[in-house]
Design an enzyme around this catalytic site. Structure first.
Site, PDB file in Angstrom:
ATOM      1  N   THR A  44       0.802  -1.025   0.071  1.00 53.93           N
ATOM      2  CA  THR A  44       0.092   0.007  -0.123  1.00 53.93           C
ATOM      3  C   THR A  44       0.744   1.355   0.014  1.00 53.93           C
ATOM      4  O   THR A  44       1.931   1.393   0.173  1.00 53.93           O
ATOM      5  CB  THR A  44      -1.078  -0.035   1.320  1.00 53.93           C
ATOM      6  N   CYS A  45       0.275   2.251  -0.329  1.00 53.16           N
ATOM      7  CA  CYS A  45       0.782   3.490  -0.216  1.00 53.16           C
ATOM      8  C   CYS A  45       0.895   4.175   1.005  1.00 53.16           C
ATOM      9  O   CYS A  45       0.722   5.626   1.249  1.00 53.16           O
ATOM     10  CB  CYS A  45       0.151   4.675  -1.268  1.00 53.16           C
ATOM     11  N   ASP A  46       0.947   3.293   2.200  1.00 53.42           N
ATOM     12  CA  ASP A  46       1.018   3.708   3.466  1.00 53.42           C
ATOM     13  C   ASP A  46       2.326   3.549   4.092  1.00 53.42           C
ATOM     14  O   ASP A  46       2.761   2.456   3.941  1.00 53.42           O
ATOM     15  CB  ASP A  46      -0.010   3.310   4.122  1.00 53.42           C
ATOM     16  N   ASN A  62      -6.562   1.198   0.326  1.00 50.23           N
ATOM     17  CA  ASN A  62      -5.858   1.540  -0.912  1.00 50.23           C
ATOM     18  C   ASN A  62      -6.615   0.780  -2.306  1.00 50.23           C
ATOM     19  O   ASN A  62      -6.055   0.352  -3.289  1.00 50.23           O
ATOM     20  CB  ASN A  62      -4.426   1.012  -0.972  1.00 50.23           C
ATOM     21  N   ASN A  70       1.242   4.673  -7.076  1.00 52.82           N
ATOM     22  CA  ASN A  70       1.827   3.752  -6.238  1.00 52.82           C
ATOM     23  C   ASN A  70       3.081   3.163  -6.523  1.00 52.82           C
ATOM     24  O   ASN A  70       3.136   2.948  -7.937  1.00 52.82           O
ATOM     25  CB  ASN A  70       0.939   2.460  -5.963  1.00 52.82           C
TER      26      ASN A  70
END
Lengths: 377, 377
Positions: free
Chosen positions: A324-326, A367, B91
């Site tokens: 994920t983009c976390d 996401n 991403n």
């Protein structure tokens, strides 16, 4: 721990995307091992560990009882064939309307840890059995418990006395030594505390009959852990030491210990890169991460064994992260994970010991990724 | 921050159970504030912050572009009315088959942070535009970014050179100063790094044209934060300082800044108790916790404002915890949260600033609890 049945399933079905495969044979074996190790204890499977209907049905058929955390879990256990008297509403934090609903469904066993909860139960589930959770220190557990659940033993006396005064059945005490507990003396200390509550209340004519010893029985991750039998022996000795000839009824609530080693997650390497030319640690990104089912890697608490098809090759340190983009979606960074230097984008990896606390922990759509799929075979 | 529209909705609809209410008027206002603050920048809303279709449709109608993290998010943005040229696949960690699918859907703008990802894109999305993410230090951010995304600036030069050599359009660089960034000089430092990458590649005939300044624009939690205009001014000055007359195209990717303050979670006090008679801290348990949508309280990173109906009364320190049987499900313990001493079981509380990173973070079914419901009004 990836059994041949799991490997065969993966080879023949080739499921796309990350998924968990649970081998019911291992669950059955774990249930029998608990029965054998603690023949006098009733087993309440902690449904929250993995509520897959196939697991609940198997355990209901084998005679297990069920520890539940919500009305939804009570309904799942009933649907799986458990009768209401085999179900405990083990969450100490319950809305009064949920207690009432559980009572309607026939549930008569409830956990408490304060007088406020006792009062809700006296109103919504008159005459029910209650047990009071006592705080333990959780020392030695890999996934330590905070003080969130339970009260100090002297307060437990007040709580159970209050329950009796409101017409409830003051049934016993519970404790939880912490998940993945490997220090066997933790049970001894907790049983000593339990006995004190029994003795004080007995002096007032309130006779407790049950000790709920919770869970905490470890599954095997990277290090060997004492087998169920060793736990059983230690617990039996501690019971005898503290309770002498008058050993109470006992309950255990294995969750991770019942299903943890029965599950394997299949994942794919999405990317391998470095942050700078002189980096000596590779970043390996999988298609599953902290928000996709591996929440228990929080603070790197649980370190799962990871298998690759290149495990014979030389290994090097990796930071392991999710897709994920976390930026919090990193599993192992402080203690990098050794993986083969030959590992390649597109490779499949197997993450073992993931049968518990994975599917239901996964984010609903973070996401845009779907929650962890699971196959119970 | 709970607007009158939200309060009216709660009063008239009385939704049961915990839920998020998002006020679209606030989202629209935030969008206009970003437009006004940074009139030269294209706004790419970070879909992951809150992908509710109503939000995406509103922003598509207002002219927003979209930063997406997965094929599912690309499809959501398209469904909401955005055309493909307004969507970035932001991403840096993508499966090659997902890049191919995005390309099929018309997406031509992709994030990278290593040559390995460039090679996937060159194969699966020939000729597409790529921007390379550069590592920043994230200092000053409340929800700090790890080194998970990006590479050092010197490596970014290699990555973009490689992209150009494979026939991709080396379009620019991106950075992310960290979520909830309140130190305005963070943008200045990052833009200085970006300029170095531009200059080095210009010397080789590769002319970058775009700087993606990411997100990080804070929403208001407990402390006041600089308004969007102040950010805009600081960013404009930094752009002029580093790029002089040749200011590149710029992109911003607000997520939290677009929707954070537009959302309020309604929750209920399930239990208030103490662990011992002499405890000076109460435990307050809500029907929402870390696994139900408040994941960003991890490490107590984000401290949401909480409103009760008794806020005029004297306050005392509380540990704030969620409703699950998971001891990690505690929001504020190290820094207890002051709540009215008169707070009572059954009271409603409003948790403000929860429009971003809540619904999609919530666990699919942990402890049998359903994911956070949301109403977009």
């Amino acid at each position: 721990m990836a059994t041949q049945r799991v490997l065969d399933f993966l080879a023949s079905r080739r499921p796309a995307g990350p998924c968990l495969i649970v081998d019911l044979d291992v669950v059955a074996e774990n249930f029998r091992a608990f029965e054998k190790a603690l023949p006098q204890s009733k087993i309440y499977y902690a449904v929250k560990a993995n509520p897959a209907p196939e697991i609940l049905r198997l355990l209901a058929r084998m005679g297990s009882s069920f520890d539940t955390a919500s009305v939804a879990e009570i309904e799942m256990a009933l649907d799986a064939g458990a009768t209401a008297e085999r179900i405990s509403f083990g969450n100490t934090i319950k809305k009064e309307r949920d207690i009432a609903r559980a009572y309607e469904l026939g549930i008569r066993l409830f956990a408490v840890d304060c007088v406020e909860e006792v009062e809700k139960i006296a109103r919504a589930a008159p005459g029910a059995q209650v047990f009071c959770r006592v705080l333990t220190d959780g020392e030695g557990a890999e996934w330590p418990l905070s003080r969130k659940f339970g009260c100090v033993p002297t307060m437990a006396v007040d709580v159970l006395r209050h329950a009796a005064s409101l017409g409830l059945d003051a049934y016993g005490v519970s404790f939880h030594v912490g998940s993945q507990q490997t220090d066997l003396s933790a049970w001894d200390r907790a049983l000593g505390d339990a006995k004190k509550v029994f003795s004080t209340l007995a002096g007032e004519g309130i006779v407790l009959r049950m000790v709920n010893m919770g869970g905490g029985f470890p599954t095997r991750y990277l290090r060997d852990v004492p087998a169920a039998e060793v736990y059983g022996q230690a617990i039996f000795e501690a019971l005898s030491k503290h309770f002498g000839n008058v050993i109470p009824e006992t309950i255990i609530e294995p969750g991770r210990g019942m299903v943890g080693n029965a599950g394997v997650i299949k994942s794919e390497v999405v990317l391998i890169s470095r942050k700078a030319d002189n980096d000596n640690v590779r970043w390996v990104y999988l298609d599953i991460g902290k928000f996709g089912g591996l929440a228990e890697t929080m603070d790197e608490a649980i370190r799962y064994p990871i298998l690759t098809e290149r495990d014979g090759d030389e290994k090097g340190a990796c930071v392991l992260a999710g897709p994920t983009c976390d930026s919090a979606d990193v599993m192992y960074e402080k203690s990098p994970y050794p993986l083969p230097l030959s590992l390649t984008i597109g490779d499949e990896v197997l993450i073992e010991g993931t049968g518990a606390y994975t599917t239901t922990y996964s984010a609903v759509a973070f996401n845009g990724f779907e929650p962890l799929r699971s196959y119970v075979i």
